[in-house]
Design a protein around this motif. Structure first.
Motif, PDB file in Angstrom:
ATOM      1  N   CYS A 229       0.854  -1.193   0.000  1.00 59.22           N
ATOM      2  CA  CYS A 229       0.000   0.000   0.000  1.00 59.22           C
ATOM      3  C   CYS A 229       0.884   1.235   0.000  1.00 59.22           C
ATOM      4  O   CYS A 229       1.907   1.275   0.682  1.00 59.22           O
ATOM      5  CB  CYS A 229      -0.941   0.002   1.205  1.00 59.22           C
ATOM      6  SG  CYS A 229      -0.117  -0.075   2.816  1.00 59.22           S
ATOM      7  N   GLN A 230       0.524   2.247  -0.765  1.00 60.89           N
ATOM      8  CA  GLN A 230       1.395   3.415  -0.878  1.00 60.89           C
ATOM      9  C   GLN A 230       0.715   4.723  -0.466  1.00 60.89           C
ATOM     10  O   GLN A 230       1.340   5.790  -0.512  1.00 60.89           O
ATOM     11  CB  GLN A 230       1.925   3.536  -2.302  1.00 60.89           C
ATOM     12  CG  GLN A 230       0.878   3.670  -3.383  1.00 60.89           C
ATOM     13  CD  GLN A 230       1.493   3.816  -4.775  1.00 60.89           C
ATOM     14  OE1 GLN A 230       2.650   4.186  -4.948  1.00 60.89           O
ATOM     15  NE2 GLN A 230       0.707   3.517  -5.791  1.00 60.89           N
ATOM     16  N   THR A 231      -0.531   4.638  -0.012  1.00 63.02           N
ATOM     17  CA  THR A 231      -1.264   5.850   0.328  1.00 63.02           C
ATOM     18  C   THR A 231      -0.554   6.682   1.388  1.00 63.02           C
ATOM     19  O   THR A 231      -0.391   7.906   1.234  1.00 63.02           O
ATOM     20  CB  THR A 231      -2.685   5.511   0.817  1.00 63.02           C
ATOM     21  OG1 THR A 231      -3.384   4.832  -0.230  1.00 63.02           O
ATOM     22  CG2 THR A 231      -3.450   6.767   1.183  1.00 63.02           C
ATOM     23  N   THR A 232      -0.130   6.052   2.482  1.00 64.58           N
ATOM     24  CA  THR A 232       0.487   6.800   3.582  1.00 64.58           C
ATOM     25  C   THR A 232       1.807   7.423   3.164  1.00 64.58           C
ATOM     26  O   THR A 232       2.094   8.586   3.510  1.00 64.58           O
ATOM     27  CB  THR A 232       0.702   5.890   4.803  1.00 64.58           C
ATOM     28  OG1 THR A 232      -0.571   5.392   5.228  1.00 64.58           O
ATOM     29  CG2 THR A 232       1.338   6.654   5.947  1.00 64.58           C
ATOM     30  N   VAL A 233       2.629   6.675   2.442  1.00 61.59           N
ATOM     31  CA  VAL A 233       3.902   7.223   1.971  1.00 61.59           C
ATOM     32  C   VAL A 233       3.653   8.452   1.112  1.00 61.59           C
ATOM     33  O   VAL A 233       4.295   9.500   1.285  1.00 61.59           O
ATOM     34  CB  VAL A 233       4.689   6.162   1.170  1.00 61.59           C
ATOM     35  CG1 VAL A 233       5.905   6.792   0.482  1.00 61.59           C
ATOM     36  CG2 VAL A 233       5.142   5.034   2.080  1.00 61.59           C
ATOM     37  N   ILE A 234       2.705   8.357   0.219  1.00 58.61           N
ATOM     38  CA  ILE A 234       2.410   9.474  -0.681  1.00 58.61           C
ATOM     39  C   ILE A 234       1.857  10.671   0.075  1.00 58.61           C
ATOM     40  O   ILE A 234       2.306  11.808  -0.110  1.00 58.61           O
ATOM     41  CB  ILE A 234       1.425   9.023  -1.784  1.00 58.61           C
ATOM     42  CG1 ILE A 234       2.128   8.068  -2.751  1.00 58.61           C
ATOM     43  CG2 ILE A 234       0.872  10.227  -2.544  1.00 58.61           C
ATOM     44  CD1 ILE A 234       1.202   7.447  -3.782  1.00 58.61           C
ATOM     45  N   GLN A 235       0.875  10.433   0.934  1.00 59.53           N
ATOM     46  CA  GLN A 235       0.262  11.545   1.657  1.00 59.53           C
ATOM     47  C   GLN A 235       1.245  12.241   2.588  1.00 59.53           C
ATOM     48  O   GLN A 235       1.235  13.469   2.708  1.00 59.53           O
ATOM     49  CB  GLN A 235      -0.954  11.049   2.430  1.00 59.53           C
ATOM     50  CG  GLN A 235      -2.125  10.651   1.541  1.00 59.53           C
ATOM     51  CD  GLN A 235      -3.307  10.114   2.323  1.00 59.53           C
ATOM     52  OE1 GLN A 235      -3.153   9.576   3.419  1.00 59.53           O
ATOM     53  NE2 GLN A 235      -4.495  10.238   1.764  1.00 59.53           N
ATOM     54  N   THR A 236       2.096  11.463   3.250  1.00 59.87           N
ATOM     55  CA  THR A 236       3.070  12.055   4.163  1.00 59.87           C
ATOM     56  C   THR A 236       4.113  12.856   3.401  1.00 59.87           C
ATOM     57  O   THR A 236       4.499  13.959   3.813  1.00 59.87           O
ATOM     58  CB  THR A 236       3.746  10.960   5.009  1.00 59.87           C
ATOM     59  OG1 THR A 236       2.751  10.152   5.635  1.00 59.87           O
ATOM     60  CG2 THR A 236       4.627  11.585   6.090  1.00 59.87           C
ATOM     61  N   ALA A 237       4.567  12.320   2.281  1.00 58.91           N
ATOM     62  CA  ALA A 237       5.527  13.040   1.446  1.00 58.91           C
ATOM     63  C   ALA A 237       4.902  14.307   0.873  1.00 58.91           C
ATOM     64  O   ALA A 237       5.542  15.379   0.843  1.00 58.91           O
ATOM     65  CB  ALA A 237       6.017  12.137   0.321  1.00 58.91           C
ATOM     66  N   LYS A 238       3.676  14.191   0.460  1.00 58.95           N
ATOM     67  CA  LYS A 238       2.966  15.337  -0.117  1.00 58.95           C
ATOM     68  C   LYS A 238       2.834  16.463   0.903  1.00 58.95           C
ATOM     69  O   LYS A 238       2.980  17.650   0.571  1.00 58.95           O
ATOM     70  CB  LYS A 238       1.588  14.888  -0.606  1.00 58.95           C
ATOM     71  CG  LYS A 238       0.775  15.965  -1.310  1.00 58.95           C
ATOM     72  CD  LYS A 238      -0.556  15.377  -1.780  1.00 58.95           C
ATOM     73  CE  LYS A 238      -1.400  16.441  -2.470  1.00 58.95           C
ATOM     74  NZ  LYS A 238      -2.711  15.869  -2.922  1.00 58.95           N
ATOM     75  N   ALA A 239       2.554  16.099   2.153  1.00 62.19           N
ATOM     76  CA  ALA A 239       2.408  17.098   3.217  1.00 62.19           C
ATOM     77  C   ALA A 239       3.708  17.851   3.464  1.00 62.19           C
ATOM     78  O   ALA A 239       3.705  18.969   4.004  1.00 62.19           O
ATOM     79  CB  ALA A 239       1.943  16.419   4.504  1.00 62.19           C
ATOM     80  N   LYS A 240       4.824  17.246   3.073  1.00 65.78           N
ATOM     81  CA  LYS A 240       6.133  17.878   3.250  1.00 65.78           C
ATOM     82  C   LYS A 240       6.619  18.544   1.963  1.00 65.78           C
ATOM     83  O   LYS A 240       7.794  18.926   1.856  1.00 65.78           O
ATOM     84  CB  LYS A 240       7.146  16.836   3.728  1.00 65.78           C
ATOM     85  CG  LYS A 240       6.814  16.275   5.108  1.00 65.78           C
ATOM     86  CD  LYS A 240       7.842  15.275   5.564  1.00 65.78           C
ATOM     87  CE  LYS A 240       7.506  14.780   6.974  1.00 65.78           C
ATOM     88  NZ  LYS A 240       7.544  15.875   7.988  1.00 65.78           N
ATOM     89  N   ASN A 241       5.714  18.645   0.991  1.00 64.68           N
ATOM     90  CA  ASN A 241       6.026  19.256  -0.303  1.00 64.68           C
ATOM     91  C   ASN A 241       7.151  18.517  -1.027  1.00 64.68           C
ATOM     92  O   ASN A 241       7.918  19.118  -1.792  1.00 64.68           O
ATOM     93  CB  ASN A 241       6.393  20.741  -0.132  1.00 64.68           C
ATOM     94  CG  ASN A 241       5.234  21.567   0.374  1.00 64.68           C
ATOM     95  OD1 ASN A 241       4.110  21.433  -0.108  1.00 64.68           O
ATOM     96  ND2 ASN A 241       5.496  22.420   1.365  1.00 64.68           N
ATOM     97  N   ALA A 242       7.239  17.222  -0.760  1.00 64.44           N
ATOM     98  CA  ALA A 242       8.234  16.387  -1.439  1.00 64.44           C
ATOM     99  C   ALA A 242       7.610  15.773  -2.691  1.00 64.44           C
ATOM    100  O   ALA A 242       6.386  15.784  -2.869  1.00 64.44           O
ATOM    101  CB  ALA A 242       8.729  15.298  -0.498  1.00 64.44           C
ATOM    102  N   LYS A 243       8.444  15.222  -3.535  1.00 64.85           N
ATOM    103  CA  LYS A 243       7.989  14.554  -4.748  1.00 64.85           C
ATOM    104  C   LYS A 243       7.908  13.048  -4.509  1.00 64.85           C
ATOM    105  O   LYS A 243       8.531  12.505  -3.592  1.00 64.85           O
ATOM    106  CB  LYS A 243       8.924  14.853  -5.915  1.00 64.85           C
ATOM    107  CG  LYS A 243       8.973  16.329  -6.306  1.00 64.85           C
ATOM    108  CD  LYS A 243       7.618  16.849  -6.768  1.00 64.85           C
ATOM    109  CE  LYS A 243       7.715  18.298  -7.232  1.00 64.85           C
ATOM    110  NZ  LYS A 243       6.387  18.831  -7.639  1.00 64.85           N
TER     111      LYS A 243
END
Length: 378
Positions: A229-243
């Protein structure tokens, strides 16, 4: 988890139409003449995980559209004897083809196939050593090919030269993907390094969030992963303005402006081909009664390059597409020597090209990867 598993299995017994295609009773075991062939598909996670299991669920839905095929699915079945119980329940409902779609299902799927020669069992999870009975096979794709392309996008996008990779277990597939990701990143940015965090779980949102936070604190500004599952990795990275470079599923809508590209499984073609082969009585001795591996060169890699995000410029897209064309030539590989391990030892000699079997036996991380592999008894 055990409680959930029991509920899933109980529902299979009590209400077959919950998992079956439509609400018709499945065909008797082994019967295909004048009725549908029943196919079972077992997943280790949620069919809505924006990742590995959702890709499997999409393929299962497409199998239902095949003429003369009904499908039973079961999700969130752990990599334990629970999968054996689930296969038996599916067999009791008339399944004559079963897809066991998680890496850790292998030994249970193989044992079940040996005890049930009238049922064809397929394991989705990569190359396995040994000989197989006439009713068993594995199927997978050279995942490291599109993963390397994603690494190219990551290398070009990073401003800190620090890339993060969150992975579950130090299995051959993960090692190959980590190495390929770094090799791809080095193609577009020789200064890029890939920093690792291991979660020891295919899908643990708490550990995934902790991993992204820890890597971010080290300056990582682009993330990828080998998790179901990749939802958490994506959402957490997104919250940090990461790619983000995705894996297993095209999650561009979830990631929004953080999305660069990724790798997405499209299992429909190979699974349909397997079902057709079995229905025609041609499975024994076929390419599927072995270790089947799809590749770019053969034009049948089930792991495809996902869509590009808006921040990926035309120059980077062109470079990635050019490399994809190179990898599509016979004998080409991202693992073309010279390639060196972290400690400087030679992994692939100059002028040599590692085969899939070679890659499947890699046990070292390449230069540019920061981190170590935990010991494993697998």
């Amino acid at each position: 988890m055990k409680k959930r598993m029991k509920l899933v299995l109980a529902s299979i017994l009590a209400a077959g139409c919950l998992f079956a295609s439509g609400c018709n009773a499945p065909a008797p075991s082994g019967s295909t003449s004048g009725s549908s062939t029943t196919v079972g598909v077992i997943m280790t996670g949620s069919s809505h995980d924006s990742g590995y299991n959702e890709a499997v669920a999409d393929a299962a839905a497409n199998l239902k559209k095949m003429s003369g095929v009904s499908v039973i699915t079961a999700e969130q079945i752990p990599e334990t004897n629970a999968v054996t119980d689930t296969m038996q329940q599916m067999a009791d409902q008339g399944a004559t083809i079963i897809f066991a779609t998680s890496y850790g299902y292998f030994k249970y799927a193989l044992a079940f196939a040996k005890k049930h020669p009238d049922i064809t069992v397929l394991h989705q999870g990569g190359y396995q050593d040994g000989t197989f009975p006439a009713n068993f096979g594995t199927y997978w794709g050279a995942a490291y090919e599109p993963v390397a392309l994603g690494g190219m996008a990551a290398g070009k996008a990073t401003k800190t030269n620090k890339l993060g990779f969150v992975y579950a277990f130090p299995i051959a597939q993960s090692i190959a993907n980590i190495d390929a990701f770094q090799l791809g990143a080095a193609m577009t940015n020789p200064n890029a390094k890939t920093y690792l965090v291991n979660t020891s779980s295919w899908c643990d949102p708490v550990k995934q969030k902790e991993a992204v936070n820890a890597l971010s604190a080290q300056g990582v500004d682009v993330f990828s992963q080998h998790q179901d599952c990749q939802t958490t990795v994506i959402q957490t990275a997104k919250a940090k303005n990461a790619k983000v470079v995705g894996y297993h599923y095209d999650a561009s809508e979830l990631a929004g402006s953080s999305w660069l590209t990724g790798s997405a499984w499209n299992w429909t073609s190979v699974m349909k081909s397997i079902v057709t082969t079995v229905k025609q009585g041609k499975f024994k001795g076929s390419k599927y009664n072995a270790n089947w591996i799809g590749t770019f060169a053969n034009g049948d890699n089930p792991l495809e390059l996902a869509s590009f995000g808006s921040s990926v410029d035309s120059e980077t897209r062109s470079a990635i597409k050019t490399e994809q064309k190179k990898l599509s030539k016979k004998g080409a590989s991202v693992f073309t020597g010279p390639i060196y391990c972290q400690d400087g030892t030679e992994l692939v000699k100059a002028g040599e090209v590692a085969t899939y079997q070679d890659v499947n036996n890699f046990s070292c991380l390449v230069k540019g990867v920061v981190g170590t592999l935990p010991s494993t008894s697998d």
